[in-house]
Motif scaffolding. Structure first.
Motif, PDB file in Angstrom:
ATOM      1  N   ILE A 160    -105.760  48.811  50.682  1.00 33.78           N
ATOM      2  CA  ILE A 160    -106.278  49.999  51.354  1.00 33.78           C
ATOM      3  C   ILE A 160    -107.799  50.020  51.296  1.00 33.78           C
ATOM      4  O   ILE A 160    -108.469  50.316  52.290  1.00 33.78           O
ATOM      5  CB  ILE A 160    -105.679  51.272  50.717  1.00 33.78           C
ATOM      6  N   GLY A 161    -108.362  49.676  50.143  1.00 33.70           N
ATOM      7  CA  GLY A 161    -109.813  49.702  49.976  1.00 33.70           C
ATOM      8  C   GLY A 161    -110.551  48.655  50.777  1.00 33.70           C
ATOM      9  O   GLY A 161    -111.712  48.847  51.133  1.00 33.70           O
ATOM     10  N   GLN A 162    -109.891  47.536  51.070  1.00 31.58           N
ATOM     11  CA  GLN A 162    -110.580  46.474  51.807  1.00 31.58           C
ATOM     12  C   GLN A 162    -110.241  46.437  53.290  1.00 31.58           C
ATOM     13  O   GLN A 162    -110.897  45.708  54.037  1.00 31.58           O
ATOM     14  CB  GLN A 162    -110.267  45.122  51.181  1.00 31.58           C
ATOM     15  N   THR A 163    -109.229  47.182  53.719  1.00 31.45           N
ATOM     16  CA  THR A 163    -108.886  47.159  55.144  1.00 31.45           C
ATOM     17  C   THR A 163    -108.911  48.540  55.769  1.00 31.45           C
ATOM     18  O   THR A 163    -109.658  48.776  56.724  1.00 31.45           O
ATOM     19  CB  THR A 163    -107.494  46.537  55.368  1.00 31.45           C
ATOM     20  N   ILE A 164    -108.137  49.469  55.245  1.00 32.73           N
ATOM     21  CA  ILE A 164    -108.001  50.776  55.881  1.00 32.73           C
ATOM     22  C   ILE A 164    -109.294  51.580  55.809  1.00 32.73           C
ATOM     23  O   ILE A 164    -109.738  52.146  56.813  1.00 32.73           O
ATOM     24  CB  ILE A 164    -106.840  51.578  55.235  1.00 32.73           C
ATOM     25  N   ILE A 165    -109.913  51.637  54.646  1.00 33.09           N
ATOM     26  CA  ILE A 165    -111.143  52.423  54.482  1.00 33.09           C
ATOM     27  C   ILE A 165    -112.270  51.899  55.388  1.00 33.09           C
ATOM     28  O   ILE A 165    -112.907  52.697  56.083  1.00 33.09           O
ATOM     29  CB  ILE A 165    -111.584  52.473  53.001  1.00 33.09           C
ATOM     30  N   PRO A 166    -112.542  50.586  55.442  1.00 35.38           N
ATOM     31  CA  PRO A 166    -113.581  50.128  56.373  1.00 35.38           C
ATOM     32  C   PRO A 166    -113.252  50.433  57.837  1.00 35.38           C
ATOM     33  O   PRO A 166    -114.157  50.748  58.624  1.00 35.38           O
ATOM     34  CB  PRO A 166    -113.642  48.611  56.130  1.00 35.38           C
ATOM     35  N   ILE A 167    -111.976  50.373  58.220  1.00 34.81           N
ATOM     36  CA  ILE A 167    -111.600  50.715  59.597  1.00 34.81           C
ATOM     37  C   ILE A 167    -111.894  52.188  59.863  1.00 34.81           C
ATOM     38  O   ILE A 167    -112.423  52.547  60.929  1.00 34.81           O
ATOM     39  CB  ILE A 167    -110.118  50.380  59.857  1.00 34.81           C
ATOM     40  N   LEU A 168    -111.576  53.058  58.915  1.00 33.20           N
ATOM     41  CA  LEU A 168    -111.862  54.485  59.080  1.00 33.20           C
ATOM     42  C   LEU A 168    -113.365  54.748  59.144  1.00 33.20           C
ATOM     43  O   LEU A 168    -113.811  55.620  59.899  1.00 33.20           O
ATOM     44  CB  LEU A 168    -111.219  55.283  57.947  1.00 33.20           C
ATOM     45  N   VAL A 169    -114.139  54.007  58.379  1.00 32.91           N
ATOM     46  CA  VAL A 169    -115.592  54.165  58.416  1.00 32.91           C
ATOM     47  C   VAL A 169    -116.130  53.749  59.784  1.00 32.91           C
ATOM     48  O   VAL A 169    -116.984  54.433  60.361  1.00 32.91           O
ATOM     49  CB  VAL A 169    -116.267  53.358  57.289  1.00 32.91           C
ATOM     50  N   LEU A 170    -115.626  52.645  60.323  1.00 34.29           N
ATOM     51  CA  LEU A 170    -116.060  52.233  61.661  1.00 34.29           C
ATOM     52  C   LEU A 170    -115.668  53.268  62.711  1.00 34.29           C
ATOM     53  O   LEU A 170    -116.438  53.536  63.639  1.00 34.29           O
ATOM     54  CB  LEU A 170    -115.471  50.867  62.006  1.00 34.29           C
ATOM     55  N   ALA A 171    -114.498  53.874  62.558  1.00 33.62           N
ATOM     56  CA  ALA A 171    -114.079  54.930  63.482  1.00 33.62           C
ATOM     57  C   ALA A 171    -115.016  56.130  63.378  1.00 33.62           C
ATOM     58  O   ALA A 171    -115.384  56.731  64.406  1.00 33.62           O
ATOM     59  CB  ALA A 171    -112.640  55.343  63.195  1.00 33.62           C
ATOM     60  N   LEU A 172    -115.428  56.483  62.169  1.00 35.92           N
ATOM     61  CA  LEU A 172    -116.361  57.597  61.996  1.00 35.92           C
ATOM     62  C   LEU A 172    -117.709  57.275  62.632  1.00 35.92           C
ATOM     63  O   LEU A 172    -118.331  58.149  63.241  1.00 35.92           O
ATOM     64  CB  LEU A 172    -116.536  57.931  60.513  1.00 35.92           C
ATOM     65  N   ILE A 173    -118.146  56.039  62.543  1.00 33.41           N
ATOM     66  CA  ILE A 173    -119.411  55.648  63.177  1.00 33.41           C
ATOM     67  C   ILE A 173    -119.307  55.790  64.696  1.00 33.41           C
ATOM     68  O   ILE A 173    -120.217  56.301  65.354  1.00 33.41           O
ATOM     69  CB  ILE A 173    -119.806  54.209  62.771  1.00 33.41           C
ATOM     70  N   VAL A 174    -118.186  55.359  65.268  1.00 34.06           N
ATOM     71  CA  VAL A 174    -117.992  55.475  66.720  1.00 34.06           C
ATOM     72  C   VAL A 174    -117.975  56.945  67.138  1.00 34.06           C
ATOM     73  O   VAL A 174    -118.629  57.335  68.115  1.00 34.06           O
ATOM     74  CB  VAL A 174    -116.693  54.755  67.156  1.00 34.06           C
ATOM     75  N   VAL A 175    -117.252  57.765  66.397  1.00 35.49           N
ATOM     76  CA  VAL A 175    -117.196  59.191  66.719  1.00 35.49           C
ATOM     77  C   VAL A 175    -118.579  59.819  66.581  1.00 35.49           C
ATOM     78  O   VAL A 175    -118.982  60.643  67.409  1.00 35.49           O
ATOM     79  CB  VAL A 175    -116.163  59.915  65.822  1.00 35.49           C
ATOM     80  N   ALA A 176    -119.330  59.431  65.558  1.00 39.65           N
ATOM     81  CA  ALA A 176    -120.677  59.961  65.364  1.00 39.65           C
ATOM     82  C   ALA A 176    -121.596  59.567  66.515  1.00 39.65           C
ATOM     83  O   ALA A 176    -122.439  60.360  66.936  1.00 39.65           O
ATOM     84  CB  ALA A 176    -121.240  59.473  64.037  1.00 39.65           C
ATOM     85  N   LEU A 177    -121.418  58.353  67.028  1.00 36.45           N
ATOM     86  CA  LEU A 177    -122.225  57.938  68.175  1.00 36.45           C
ATOM     87  C   LEU A 177    -121.934  58.795  69.398  1.00 36.45           C
ATOM     88  O   LEU A 177    -122.854  59.222  70.104  1.00 36.45           O
ATOM     89  CB  LEU A 177    -121.964  56.459  68.492  1.00 36.45           C
ATOM     90  N   PHE A 178    -120.660  59.066  69.656  1.00 31.16           N
ATOM     91  CA  PHE A 178    -120.303  59.868  70.824  1.00 31.16           C
ATOM     92  C   PHE A 178    -120.650  61.339  70.637  1.00 31.16           C
ATOM     93  O   PHE A 178    -120.947  62.037  71.597  1.00 31.16           O
ATOM     94  CB  PHE A 178    -118.818  59.709  71.160  1.00 31.16           C
ATOM     95  N   ALA A 179    -120.605  61.830  69.411  1.00 30.57           N
ATOM     96  CA  ALA A 179    -120.911  63.233  69.142  1.00 30.57           C
ATOM     97  C   ALA A 179    -122.414  63.481  69.027  1.00 30.57           C
ATOM     98  O   ALA A 179    -122.854  64.622  69.007  1.00 30.57           O
ATOM     99  CB  ALA A 179    -120.225  63.685  67.865  1.00 30.57           C
TER     100      ALA A 179
END
Length: 120
Positions: free
Chosen positions: A31-50
């Motif tokens: 979870i720490g090496q796959t899921i969390i980095p994917i969620l962080v990248l999703a937050l970056i994308v959302v932050a860019l659009f917002a």
């Protein structure tokens, strides 16, 4: 015995009295090496659009990268596991601040779209 020493012992063939410990350690790493980095990248994308929270999302990405590096280094020096635990609180705090900034973007960003509304 620290978790990192326990994982090393399991890898060396030792058996543990609790049968779920190896599974929990494996899930923690996956979870720490796959899921969390994917969620962080999703937050970056959302932050860019917002148009808000990008600074916090990038700080979070850096903290997660440090967290992964500390986790890997802790197998060679188990005392580094203390830094891994302490940095987890940094990751949590940055995730909360970044998500809050994105969710409340229209309230703080003058050029945000009028159709966007903050979460309640």
């Amino acid at each position: 015995m620290t978790t990192f020493l326990m994982i090393q012992a399991i890898g060396a063939g030792a058996t543990m009295s609790e049968s779920d410990a190896p599974v929990a350690a494996m899930l923690h790493g996956m979870i720490g090496q796959t899921i969390i980095p994917i969620l962080v990248l999703a937050l970056i994308v959302v932050a860019l659009f917002a148009h808000a929270g990008l600074k916090w999302a990038l700080w979070l990405a850096a903290a997660v990268a440090v967290q992964i590096a500390i986790g890997i280094l802790a197998f060679d020096a188990p005392w580094v596991g203390l830094l891994h635990a302490a940095n987890a609180f940094t990751v949590l705090a940055l995730a909360e601040v970044g998500a809050y900034a994105v969710a409340h973007a229209p309230a703080y960003v003058p050029h945000a779209k009028a159709s966007m509304r903050p979460a309640t």
